[in-house]
Design a protein around this motif. Structure first.
Motif, PDB file in Angstrom:
ATOM      1  N   GLN A 176      29.949  -7.580 -14.819  1.00 26.21           N
ATOM      2  CA  GLN A 176      29.612  -6.167 -14.677  1.00 26.21           C
ATOM      3  C   GLN A 176      28.184  -5.862 -15.127  1.00 26.21           C
ATOM      4  OE1 GLN A 176      31.675  -4.532 -12.990  1.00 26.21           O
ATOM      5  NE2 GLN A 176      31.521  -2.337 -13.386  1.00 26.21           N
ATOM      6  N   LEU A 177      27.692  -6.603 -16.103  1.00 26.90           N
ATOM      7  CA  LEU A 177      26.298  -6.426 -16.512  1.00 26.90           C
ATOM      8  C   LEU A 177      25.367  -6.829 -15.368  1.00 26.90           C
ATOM      9  CD1 LEU A 177      26.254  -7.783 -20.188  1.00 26.90           C
ATOM     10  CD2 LEU A 177      26.590  -5.440 -19.414  1.00 26.90           C
ATOM     11  N   TRP A 178      25.686  -7.943 -14.711  1.00 29.46           N
ATOM     12  CA  TRP A 178      24.895  -8.358 -13.544  1.00 29.46           C
ATOM     13  C   TRP A 178      24.942  -7.284 -12.458  1.00 29.46           C
ATOM     14  CZ3 TRP A 178      27.308  -9.407  -8.724  1.00 29.46           C
ATOM     15  CH2 TRP A 178      26.409  -9.773  -7.716  1.00 29.46           C
ATOM     16  N   ASP A 179      26.118  -6.714 -12.225  1.00 31.39           N
ATOM     17  CA  ASP A 179      26.231  -5.693 -11.193  1.00 31.39           C
ATOM     18  C   ASP A 179      25.283  -4.530 -11.467  1.00 31.39           C
ATOM     19  OD1 ASP A 179      27.671  -4.176  -8.971  1.00 31.39           O
ATOM     20  OD2 ASP A 179      28.026  -2.865 -10.690  1.00 31.39           O
ATOM     21  N   TYR A 180      25.233  -4.060 -12.704  1.00 38.11           N
ATOM     22  CA  TYR A 180      24.361  -2.927 -13.018  1.00 38.11           C
ATOM     23  C   TYR A 180      22.894  -3.294 -12.853  1.00 38.11           C
ATOM     24  CZ  TYR A 180      21.953   0.779 -15.522  1.00 38.11           C
ATOM     25  OH  TYR A 180      21.092   1.794 -15.852  1.00 38.11           O
ATOM     26  N   ALA A 181      22.539  -4.472 -13.320  1.00 42.78           N
ATOM     27  CA  ALA A 181      21.134  -4.880 -13.255  1.00 42.78           C
ATOM     28  C   ALA A 181      20.676  -5.158 -11.834  1.00 42.78           C
ATOM     29  CB  ALA A 181      20.905  -6.116 -14.125  1.00 42.78           C
TER      30      ALA A 181
END
Length: 457
Positions: A372-377
């Protein structure tokens, strides 16, 4: 970013263990259909000739874990002897090889036990890659160029929604301000919701106590298990709504308990409590059923969330296309590891469906935070209406447990996928020879393992 050097990266060993925790004793994880889960996993350690290791797992509920362990053992032949650097350089090609062996694919293909086994192996390889780069997995993903990231995905069966070229262009369109978003994640983390207050096996007193606890920890979103008895659901959900207040968000989860019509009627009777979503209202394979439920509940302001038991990217594609999900719940071990999950995020972004990952016990929270962190970034570039599930279980067994502060997942800093367990945990909870299990067999807490459960001993 160049792929790792091949030196010392020939894979020489894959070890797999059946690890189980006796969570059924406390009613932890209990819901309408999974009434007595013992949170468990098939735990994989991949070792190279140079001594580098990667750790991966796939989550289970206890019984049957031995079947996944045996399947992983049968898949070693596809991995041992390969060079990890070659795998990473053509990860999509390797993914197709291991998921589509000409004989083993008959057991799937790309679903069920064989896909759960693949996920554990591939999770260990992604952990290894991140460790080789000395980065947490989310940062490895963020730092890959759009072309490099897309090279890890098998686009077969999904090009009617998104092609390789479209995926590359989507990722390139999100490059502006990406580093600003990374800094924000590092400083502030990502919002979470809790399911810890809502297990079906918990007493009313414990639910009240846990609501107070998680309100005190800053949580604003709370999920409750429903689906067995309407009168009981009304009582429990009304109590939780009272405890958390009207300004907080309530979600409910039926864990596949209902037929389509039953789901609609049941949720109409809970609608006055203003749930944000109903999760898994019916069979996880019923795309059109979910679409019908979504349409029927839209006037009540209730969305449908599903995906934790969605078999593969093709099923996700159909849910996303049909309007059967308003909240896409990827799971870090249900489908074919990071490779396949990335494709779901990309399809969800193109079709503008929010992703709110499923998490829970035995490493799921540790893994999904990276995704999910990758998705936001790199993909959605927004947190609006998006949350990561948080369950406060088994984190103490991991070297790099997830850290949640003020109801936000803080970005992992250590290299890898946060999947490595302590040796002491494996010694105590490996099934059936671990010391805790031997003690519980001896005192009659659990029955002795049967012939099938001894197949891997």
């Amino acid at each position: 970013m160049p792929f790792p050097s091949k030196s010392g990266l020939k894979i020489t060993q894959i070890d797999v263990k059946d690890v189980r925790f006796p969570t059924s004793l406390g009613g932890h994880g209990s819901d309408a259909l999974h009434t007595d889960p013992n949170y468990s996993c098939a735990y994989v350690t991949t070792t190279t000739e140079g001594g580098r290791q990667g750790f991966g797992l796939t989550f289970t509920c206890g019984r049957g874990t031995e079947i996944i362990v045996l399947t992983i053992r049968s898949m070693k032949k596809f991995v041992v002897g390969r060079n990890a650097a070659d795998i990473f350089a053509d990860f999509a090609g390797f993914w197709r090889q291991i998921t589509n062996d000409s004989q083993m694919r008959w057991l799937g293909p790309e679903k069920g036990v064989v896909h759960l086994a693949v996920a554990a192996i591939l999770n260990s390889l992604w952990d290894l890659w991140a460790r080789l780069e000395n980065k947490p997995l989310w940062r490895l993903l963020v730092d890959l160029t759009p072309e490099e990231l897309v090279s890890t995905i098998d686009f077969r069966y999904i090009t009617d929604v998104i092609t390789k070229d479209e995926a590359v262009q989507l990722l390139k369109s999100k490059l502006p301000r990406k580093e600003e978003r990374v800094k924000e994640l590092t400083a502030k983390g990502y919002p979470a919701y809790t399911t810890q207050v809502g297990w079906m096996g918990y007493s009313d007193e414990l639910v009240k106590e846990l609501c107070a606890k998680y309100l005190g920890l800053g949580f604003k979103h709370f999920k409750v298990k429903v689906g067995l008895n309407l009168k009981d659901d009304l009582r429990r959900c009304t109590a939780v709504r009272k405890y958390i207040g009207e300004d907080k968000t309530l979600m409910v989860d039926a864990n596949q308990a209902w037929s389509v019509g039953e789901a609609v009627e049941w949720m109409k009777k809970l609608a006055h409590l203003k749930p944000l979503w109903i999760e898994e209202p019916t069979s996880p394979d019923d795309v059109l059923g979910h679409a019908a439920i979504s349409k029927a509940l839209k006037p009540y302001g209730i969305g449908v969330a599903t995906g934790e038991m969605c078999a593969n990217r093709v099923m996700f594609k159909q849910f996303l296309q049909s309007g059967g999900m308003q909240y896409c719940q990827i799971d870090s071990a249900r489908i074919g590891s990071v490779n396949e999950i990335l494709s779901v995020y990309l399809m969800a972004e193109k079709l503008k469906v929010k992703v709110c990952p499923h998490a829970g016990g035995v490493g799921l929270c540790e893994m999904v935070q990276h995704l999910q962190l990758w998705d936001y970034a790199s993909v959605s570039a927004t947190m609006e209406g998006r949350l990561i599930e948080y369950v406060d279980q088994q984190h103490e067994h991991f070297y790099d447990p997830c850290v949640v502060e003020n109801a936000r997942y803080m970005a992992p800093k250590l290299p890898g996928y946060s999947t490595q367990m302590f040796p002491e945990t494996l010694q105590r909870f490996s099934y059936p020879k671990g010391t805790e299990w031997q003690r519980m067999f001896k005192d009659g807490t659990f029955p002795e393992p049967d012939e099938a459960e001894l197949v891997n001993v």
